[in-house]
Design a protein around this motif. Structure first.
Motif, mmCIF file in Angstrom:
data_model
loop_
_atom_site.group_PDB
_atom_site.id
_atom_site.type_symbol
_atom_site.label_atom_id
_atom_site.label_comp_id
_atom_site.label_asym_id
_atom_site.label_seq_id
_atom_site.Cartn_x
_atom_site.Cartn_y
_atom_site.Cartn_z
ATOM 1 N N PRO A 1 0.844 -1.201 0.000
ATOM 2 C CA PRO A 1 0.000 0.000 0.000
ATOM 3 C C PRO A 1 0.878 1.250 0.000
ATOM 4 N N PRO A 2 0.399 2.352 -0.565
ATOM 5 C CA PRO A 2 1.229 3.566 -0.681
ATOM 6 C C PRO A 2 1.847 4.029 0.634
ATOM 7 N N ASP A 3 1.152 3.877 1.750
ATOM 8 C CA ASP A 3 1.685 4.376 3.014
ATOM 9 C C ASP A 3 2.683 3.417 3.658
ATOM 10 N N GLN A 4 2.986 2.297 2.973
ATOM 11 C CA GLN A 4 3.940 1.332 3.521
ATOM 12 C C GLN A 4 5.134 1.121 2.597
ATOM 13 N N ARG A 5 5.379 2.075 1.712
ATOM 14 C CA ARG A 5 6.476 1.958 0.750
ATOM 15 C C ARG A 5 7.658 2.815 1.188
ATOM 16 N N THR A 6 8.809 2.220 1.285
ATOM 17 C CA THR A 6 10.006 2.946 1.680
ATOM 18 C C THR A 6 10.303 4.061 0.688
ATOM 19 N N GLY A 7 10.389 5.280 1.197
ATOM 20 C CA GLY A 7 10.672 6.416 0.332
ATOM 21 C C GLY A 7 9.588 6.703 -0.681
ATOM 22 N N GLY A 8 8.401 6.126 -0.498
ATOM 23 C CA GLY A 8 7.325 6.324 -1.452
ATOM 24 C C GLY A 8 7.496 5.569 -2.753
ATOM 25 N N ASP A 9 8.518 4.708 -2.838
ATOM 26 C CA ASP A 9 8.813 3.972 -4.073
ATOM 27 C C ASP A 9 7.878 2.766 -4.181
ATOM 28 N N PRO A 10 7.006 2.736 -5.188
ATOM 29 C CA PRO A 10 6.030 1.639 -5.293
ATOM 30 C C PRO A 10 6.635 0.281 -5.576
ATOM 31 N N ILE A 11 7.907 0.246 -5.981
ATOM 32 C CA ILE A 11 8.562 -1.035 -6.242
ATOM 33 C C ILE A 11 9.056 -1.682 -4.942
ATOM 34 N N GLN A 12 9.178 -0.926 -3.886
ATOM 35 C CA GLN A 12 9.733 -1.459 -2.639
ATOM 36 C C GLN A 12 8.657 -2.090 -1.749
ATOM 37 N N ASP A 13 9.161 -2.901 -0.818
ATOM 38 C CA ASP A 13 8.324 -3.488 0.241
ATOM 39 C C ASP A 13 7.221 -4.409 -0.277
ATOM 40 N N MET A 14 7.487 -5.120 -1.359
ATOM 41 C CA MET A 14 6.496 -6.067 -1.861
ATOM 42 C C MET A 14 6.344 -7.236 -0.898
ATOM 43 N N ARG B 1 7.862 -11.227 3.107
ATOM 44 C CA ARG B 1 7.750 -9.798 2.847
ATOM 45 C C ARG B 1 9.135 -9.191 2.682
ATOM 46 N N ALA B 2 9.255 -8.239 1.763
ATOM 47 C CA ALA B 2 10.459 -7.424 1.659
ATOM 48 C C ALA B 2 10.343 -6.286 2.654
ATOM 49 N N GLY B 3 11.408 -6.020 3.400
ATOM 50 C CA GLY B 3 11.361 -4.987 4.411
ATOM 51 C C GLY B 3 10.842 -5.526 5.730
ATOM 52 N N HIS B 4 10.287 -4.635 6.547
ATOM 53 C CA HIS B 4 9.835 -5.010 7.881
ATOM 54 C C HIS B 4 8.326 -4.830 8.000
ATOM 55 N N GLY B 5 7.751 -5.506 8.968
ATOM 56 C CA GLY B 5 6.323 -5.379 9.191
ATOM 57 C C GLY B 5 5.601 -6.686 8.948
ATOM 58 N N GLU B 6 4.274 -6.600 8.796
ATOM 59 C CA GLU B 6 3.460 -7.793 8.629
ATOM 60 C C GLU B 6 3.911 -8.608 7.424
ATOM 61 N N GLY B 7 4.151 -9.876 7.652
ATOM 62 C CA GLY B 7 4.583 -10.761 6.585
ATOM 63 C C GLY B 7 6.060 -11.062 6.603
ATOM 64 N N SER B 8 6.856 -10.301 7.343
ATOM 65 C CA SER B 8 8.291 -10.577 7.389
ATOM 66 C C SER B 8 8.526 -11.888 8.135
ATOM 67 N N ASN B 9 9.575 -12.594 7.754
ATOM 68 C CA ASN B 9 9.861 -13.913 8.299
ATOM 69 C C ASN B 9 11.319 -13.947 8.730
ATOM 70 N N ALA B 10 11.560 -14.219 10.001
ATOM 71 C CA ALA B 10 12.918 -14.178 10.545
ATOM 72 C C ALA B 10 13.835 -15.197 9.887
ATOM 73 N N SER B 11 13.269 -16.299 9.378
ATOM 74 C CA SER B 11 14.111 -17.315 8.746
ATOM 75 C C SER B 11 14.505 -16.941 7.320
ATOM 76 N N PHE B 12 13.826 -15.931 6.757
ATOM 77 C CA PHE B 12 14.140 -15.490 5.394
ATOM 78 C C PHE B 12 13.947 -13.970 5.328
ATOM 79 N N PRO B 13 14.840 -13.207 5.967
ATOM 80 C CA PRO B 13 14.738 -11.744 5.896
ATOM 81 C C PRO B 13 15.067 -11.261 4.489
ATOM 82 N N ILE B 14 14.292 -10.297 4.007
ATOM 83 C CA ILE B 14 14.435 -9.804 2.633
ATOM 84 C C ILE B 14 14.526 -8.279 2.655
#
Length: 743
Positions: A228-241, A260-273
């Motif tokens: 979602p737009p408010d969860q994109r690093t630097g406002g870049d729509p390609i980030q945080d997929m 998940r790429a980045g941090h927040g809901e969906g991130s997985n400690a065994s596969f940080p992206i």
């Protein structure tokens, strides 16, 4: 192209706000400086210098005001540029002739692409004329019908096009990505193949090159969704997929997050992206394992595995096998064996096999397969629909390139023995695809002057069977000859050079020539049957391709040799190609034009900056031109792996050295320049073209034109129609006719 990668597809990865139509009737601004109508100059751009001191360097940026999304002033200025250039192009004496020639060529072309075989059905895209492509299906009895015609959809936001589709394993359903106006931001929707109607399962927004990754039983699929737009690093729509899983018939809002790429809901400690990478997953039918990847705009990817039963859960424990330092560019699963292609110890690639049944097995335990000759390559990216290796039901198949010709090797799962699959003709693969639940593979081969021909390889009889979709040439190009030679670059390196010319071409330097290069991401420039380019040659000109360093034609070492601090080497190769065409008598420097774009914008931009007198004209196509501002551009963070990080003291010096905008020299005579830009480009921000053109004009003393050609209904050109491609090249050829001197 600036591109991203996924395990199943290797291509190069965002959104320009739509305000163009609102300004079309009144493109002038109270703030943008324009001409008063008394001169024949294009609309001027105001200069408002921003001075920065970065890592000991002083940077001047007089056109920074053009940056940013929803920049109304810039959009008005750019629209006015397009109107000015359109009037100038329309007045060129050879334009109508080229339009007639190329529209006739495109009108006589029918392309079948993206073929997929599932459940005994052949799916494919049929493209002709003005359309971007219709999804078709061929039934077992040979009858063909339309599944989805995007042109028939009543939608807002520009013309619709299919960027990708993926049939379910049994062929009963198909998940289709559809975008609007070339933006590549898509709605992924599932259709029933028998009825052609939507099942009601749809998710969005999804970047156009990430499709559905189906479970083997077709009950659901994983998909890579944009944040979602408010969860994109630097406002870049390609980030945080984020990677989510959709079970058919359930509400998309309930789809769990797998990775998940980045941090927040969906991130997985065994596969940080990292936030600038893209999580994807594959559920191969021939294995109990799922294969997940973190990819981006660079050849190497990170790979992890988990049991399929666990991989569809949010808390899966991923077992990571390969990191970026392992330089793994492709992977596939069959049974408990993970096959990988790595360039870490072998520049041309090495095929490895790892037994996942060993819980402690690491990449160091992988055994090598498929010995290669010195000139054989299994690494590198191309802009074609080809996989490097495919784990089919019956065997592992690997694409091996040698001197621009592709072959397929078959490796028996049980014995590990390999054999060459007999090729029906020499050529480069523009399609190589298979699924784990089926035997054999689909293959399409083509050449510089040979239209694509397609087959399905059946392991039952070890035979290639035609798909009956061989592309017919829209015209006779038997007079065109291909000469493969080399150029010698400034440092003495010998670089491959492909020259397309008439067989009766005189070698007295009398021909106009176009020299193309790319030189980024390890992407190889391979033979392509392109009638709009062959027409240039047919009518007495030359079209050449310089396989410069930074590409992948000679393996990963060739890529590294033109990357980062070595970027100038690719520029030197490009310029040496002009001299080689002159030495061979095909053209002269003042009759030779350079063409490049996207990631190749760094090549052509620096060629104009540093060697303005060594060629006759330059044509930019949706070009990257201001890498020191990478983090302020949409899709910029995605390109760090290839271009460097301007926030790092280690990277900034070479990024500044490769930056075409920053290296424009004042009071310099520059050659004629045409810059093409799509107003809906989501991969390379249009302000990069605007800034470069404005500064180049302010510095130019030659009086030669510097024009910006705009496409209000286009993006980065990924899904361009044949008619739109013909229109663009007609403009290019007419421009070069007017600017390159005759003998």
């Amino acid at each position: 192209m600036a591109c991203s990668s996924s395990p199943k597809r290797q291509r190069l990865a965002f959104r320009l706000a739509l305000a163009v139509c609102a300004f079309a009737l009144n493109p002038l601004s109270a703030h943008a400086t324009v001409t008063d109508g008394k001169t024949d100059d294009p609309p001027r751009a105001r200069a408002d210098d921003v001075v920065e001191h970065v890592f000991g360097q002083t940077l001047h940026d007089p056109y920074r005001w053009m940056e940013g999304e929803n920049n109304a002033e810039f959009q008005r200025w750019l629209t006015a540029q397009g109107q000015y250039t359109r009037a100038k192009l329309d007045a060129l004496p050879t334009l109508k002739s080229w339009q007639e020639i190329l529209q006739k060529t495109s009108g006589g072309t029918v392309i079948h692409r993206m073929q997929r075989y599932a459940g005994g059905k052949l799916f494919f895209i049929r493209q002709e004329g003005q359309g971007s492509g219709t999804l078709m299906v061929r039934e077992k009895d040979g009858t063909e019908r339309v599944l989805l015609d995007p042109a028939a959809q009543q939608v807002e936001g520009g013309h619709a096009s299919i960027t990708l589709y993926v049939p379910s394993p049994d062929g009963s359903k198909v998940a289709v990505n559809t975008d609007r106006g070339g933006k590549e931001v898509t709605r992924l929707e599932v259709f029933d193949v028998d009825t052609g109607k939507s099942t009601g399962d749809a998710v969005e927004p999804v970047w156009g090159e990430f499709g559905a990754d189906w479970l083997p039983d077709g009950s659901g699929f994983a998909y890579t969704q944009m944040a979602p737009p408010d969860q994109r690093t630097g406002g870049d729509p390609i980030q945080d997929m984020r990677l989510r899983f959709h079970r058919l018939g359930t509400p998309p809002a309930q789809d769990p997050f797998l990775l998940r790429a980045g941090h927040g809901e969906g991130s997985n400690a065994s596969f940080p992206i990292p936030s600038n990478r893209f999580p994807t997953v594959d559920f191969p039918a021939g294995s109990r394992w799922a294969l997940a990847a973190a990819s981006g705009a660079q050849p190497e990817m990170r790979y992890c595995v988990a049991l399929q039963a666990d991989a569809v859960k949010a808390d899966a424990n991923w077992r990571c096998i390969a990191g970026l330092d392992d330089k793994v560019q492709a992977a596939a699963l069959h049974g408990d064996t993970l096959y990988l292609v790595s360039a870490r110890t072998h520049s041309n690639g090495q095929l490895l096999a790892l037994d996942l049944a060993r819980p402690d097995a690491t990449l160091a335990d992988a055994r090598p397969l498929l010995p290669l000759q010195d000139d054989e390559i299994i690494v590198g990216i191309t802009l074609t629909d080809t996989q490097t290796l495919v784990a089919a039901r019956d065997a592992l198949y690997v694409k091996v390139a040698k001197n621009g010709t592709d072959s397929i090797r078959r490796i028996d799962y049980a014995t590990g023995e390999d054999e060459a699959v007999p090729m029906p003709l020499p050529g480069t693969a523009s399609l190589f695809h298979a699924y784990g639940e089926q035997g054999g593979f689909l293959l399409e081969l083509r050449g510089w002057t040979t239209p694509p021909k397609s087959w399905r390889y059946d392991p039952a009889d070890r035979t290639m069977h035609t798909l009956g979709q061989d592309e017919a040439s829209p015209a006779d190009y038997s007079m065109v000859e291909v000469t493969e030679t080399e150029l010698v670059s400034k440092d003495g390196t010998r670089v491959p050079l492909t020259i397309l010319h008439r067989k009766d071409a005189a070698t007295n330097g009398s021909h106009r020539a176009i020299l193309y290069a790319y030189g980024s991401f390890g992407l190889s420039v391979v033979p392509t049957f392109a009638p709009v380019r062959l027409e240039w040659v047919k009518h007495g000109n030359v079209f050449a391709y310089a396989h410069v360093r930074g590409g992948g034609e000679k393996g990963e070492d060739w890529h590294i040799a033109g990357k980062g601090p070595n970027k100038h080497k690719g520029v030197e190769d490009f310029i040496a190609g002009v001299a080689r065409l002159s030495e061979l008598g095909y053209s002269r420097p003042d009759r030779t034009a350079l063409i490049a774009g996207s990631g190749g914008g760094l090549l052509i931009g620096k060629a104009v900056d540093d060697y303005p007198k060594q060629f006759g004209a330059a044509v930019f196509r949706v070009a990257v031109l201001n890498p020191v501002r990478l983090m302020h551009a949409a899709n910029g963070a995605n390109l760090i792996g290839e271009m460097g990080d301007p926030r790092q003291a280690s990277d900034f010096p070479f990024m500044l050295a490769m930056d075409p905008y920053q290296n424009i020299r004042p009071k310099t005579a520059y050659p004629p320049v045409l810059l093409n830009v799509g107003l809906n480009d989501s991969r390379v921000s249009p302000w990069e073209t605007g800034k470069y053109a404005a500064k180049l004009r302010a510095s130019n003393t030659s009086g030669k034109p510097i024009w910006i050609r705009t496409n209000a209904n286009g993006g980065h050109g990924i899904q361009v129609s044949l008619g739109a491609e013909a229109a663009e090249y007609a403009d290019i050829y007419a421009f070069l006719d007017a600017q390159l001197p005759t003998p």
